[in-house]
Design a protein around this motif. Structure first.
Motif, PDB file in Angstrom:
ATOM      1  N   ASP A   1      64.776 -12.584 -46.823  1.00  0.00           N
ATOM      2  CA  ASP A   1      65.349 -13.810 -46.242  1.00  0.00           C
ATOM      3  C   ASP A   1      66.371 -13.533 -45.145  1.00  0.00           C
ATOM      4  O   ASP A   1      66.717 -14.428 -44.381  1.00  0.00           O
TER       5      ASP A   1
ATOM      6  N   ALA B   1      65.193 -13.512 -40.825  1.00  0.00           N
ATOM      7  CA  ALA B   1      65.149 -14.668 -39.903  1.00  0.00           C
ATOM      8  C   ALA B   1      66.494 -14.900 -39.203  1.00  0.00           C
ATOM      9  O   ALA B   1      66.526 -15.019 -37.975  1.00  0.00           O
TER      10      ALA B   1
ATOM     11  N   THR C   1      60.606 -12.325 -29.205  1.00  0.00           N
ATOM     12  CA  THR C   1      60.249 -12.909 -30.499  1.00  0.00           C
ATOM     13  C   THR C   1      59.103 -12.131 -31.133  1.00  0.00           C
ATOM     14  O   THR C   1      59.129 -11.811 -32.330  1.00  0.00           O
TER      15      THR C   1
END
Length: 135
Positions: A86, A89, A116
């Motif tokens: 987690d 991101a 990205t």
């Protein structure tokens, strides 16, 4: 993803030196204050480590035989520091915000897409390596 564009952009951003790392961590801790406790109180060494890792990644972005083992090792080490899936991101969001800030008018939608995509690969390889059983 255009590796040369990433290298050229990182060279531009890198002219700002340690300010890049300071901005990145300020952005990250503003997004995710709970992550601050994972880092030492004095961040000088951490700033240098971040810039070194980013430099290594960017310099080998077009050499998967060098890049992938580096990222796998990085992922395993970060797992040992308590990094979870987690966390990738918000780190990516802070990295893009930092690159955009220091790129100034050179930042474009194409460059954002390239970064990205590059970060997506980095995060994927690191997270996969972190999830592997320790032998």
């Amino acid at each position: 993803m255009d590796p040369q564009k990433l290298k050229d952009n990182f060279a531009l951003v890198g002219t700002n030196g340690i300010d890049v790392a300071e901005y990145f961590y300020a952005d990250l801790f503003a997004r995710e204050p709970q992550l601050r406790s994972m880092f030492p109180a004095a961040m000088t060494k951490q700033h240098e480590v971040l810039l070194g890792a980013l430099s290594q990644i960017v310099s080998t972005v077009d050499d998967t035989e060098a890049l992938i083992p580096f990222l796998r090792d990085l992922g395993r080490r970060h797992h040992g520091f308590g990094v979870l899936g987690d966390h990738y991101a918000p780190v990516g969001a802070s990295l893009l915000a930092t690159l955009a800030y220091f790129s100034g008018p050179e930042w474009t939608e194409d460059l954002e897409r390239d970064w990205t995509a590059a970060y997506g690969l980095v995060a994927k390889v690191m997270a996969e390596a972190a999830a592997e059983p320790v032998s």
